[in-house]
Enzyme design. Structure first.
Site, mmCIF file in Angstrom:
data_model
loop_
_atom_site.group_PDB
_atom_site.id
_atom_site.type_symbol
_atom_site.label_atom_id
_atom_site.label_comp_id
_atom_site.label_asym_id
_atom_site.label_seq_id
_atom_site.Cartn_x
_atom_site.Cartn_y
_atom_site.Cartn_z
ATOM 1 N N VAL A 184 0.356 4.405 -0.411
ATOM 2 C CA VAL A 184 -0.156 5.540 0.363
ATOM 3 C C VAL A 184 -1.037 4.952 1.466
ATOM 4 O O VAL A 184 -1.993 4.236 1.162
ATOM 5 C CB VAL A 184 -0.971 6.512 -0.518
ATOM 6 C CG1 VAL A 184 -1.572 7.629 0.318
ATOM 7 C CG2 VAL A 184 -0.104 7.080 -1.635
ATOM 8 N N GLN A 243 0.871 -1.186 0.000
ATOM 9 C CA GLN A 243 0.000 0.000 0.000
ATOM 10 C C GLN A 243 0.901 1.227 0.000
ATOM 11 O O GLN A 243 1.426 1.628 1.026
ATOM 12 C CB GLN A 243 -0.920 -0.023 1.226
ATOM 13 C CG GLN A 243 -1.990 1.021 1.211
ATOM 14 C CD GLN A 243 -2.919 0.904 2.426
ATOM 15 O OE1 GLN A 243 -2.711 0.103 3.315
ATOM 16 N NE2 GLN A 243 -3.937 1.728 2.444
ATOM 17 N N HIS A 248 -7.434 2.944 -0.625
ATOM 18 C CA HIS A 248 -7.728 3.271 -2.020
ATOM 19 C C HIS A 248 -7.963 1.985 -2.804
ATOM 20 O O HIS A 248 -7.261 1.005 -2.647
ATOM 21 C CB HIS A 248 -6.639 4.134 -2.671
ATOM 22 C CG HIS A 248 -5.252 3.586 -2.582
ATOM 23 N ND1 HIS A 248 -4.508 3.565 -1.420
ATOM 24 C CD2 HIS A 248 -4.455 3.053 -3.531
ATOM 25 C CE1 HIS A 248 -3.323 3.052 -1.650
ATOM 26 N NE2 HIS A 248 -3.267 2.719 -2.931
ATOM 27 N N HIS A 268 -8.251 0.363 -6.532
ATOM 28 C CA HIS A 268 -7.796 0.551 -7.911
ATOM 29 C C HIS A 268 -8.840 -0.014 -8.869
ATOM 30 O O HIS A 268 -9.305 -1.134 -8.682
ATOM 31 C CB HIS A 268 -6.495 -0.221 -8.170
ATOM 32 C CG HIS A 268 -5.342 0.217 -7.353
ATOM 33 N ND1 HIS A 268 -4.348 1.040 -7.836
ATOM 34 C CD2 HIS A 268 -4.993 -0.074 -6.076
ATOM 35 C CE1 HIS A 268 -3.449 1.238 -6.894
ATOM 36 N NE2 HIS A 268 -3.815 0.570 -5.813
#
Length: 138
Positions: A95, A93, A99, A101
């Site tokens: 960041v 990961q 999130h 994708h």
């Protein structure tokens, strides 16, 4: 709620420019700066959440519904044959802000396994991809 130094929180707050594709009260989707394939979208909650297990229950359905819409949009707007959807939790990961994708896929596109070769957009190309996806989401 945002986290100081988090690049995705800065995008959500409008402090860091990004090519936004979808915005709701709780979620934001934008083009990945270094896409696997052009049109690669990241979906994030506005609230700083690190991993999928940390996502509050009231955001689960909206998060998945937005992911479904984005999967449809990459096919309709970009001519993809399908999509690859993934979430990393801690390991890989890049960041530490949840999130998801959504990567447009086409048979024979060359992607194999979990090796994610990254590309770059040409000048002005990223804005064009974002506009096409926004149009498909409207």
């Amino acid at each position: 709620m945002s986290e100081a130094g988090c690049v995705f929180c800065a995008i959500v707050a409008g402090q860091t420019p990004a090519d936004l594709v979808l915005e709701t009260d709780d979620l934001v989707a934008f083009l990945d700066q270094r896409p696997v394939f052009r049109g690669h979208v990241l979906l994030v909650p506005r609230t700083h959440v690190v991993t999928l297990p940390d996502l509050p229950g009231e955001l689960r359905d909206p998060f998945l519904a937005a992911a479904q819409r984005l999967c449809t949009a990459v096919v309709e707007a970009l001519g993809a044959q399908g999509s690859w959807v993934s979430v990393n939790n801690t390991v890989s990961q890049s960041v530490p802000h949840l999130h998801l994708h959504v990567v447009p896929r086409t048979k024979g596109d060359g992607l194999r396994g979990f090796f994610w070769p990254r590309q770059r957009y040409d000048d002005g190309e990223r804005a064009s991809y974002a506009a096409r996806l926004r149009s498909a989401l409207d």
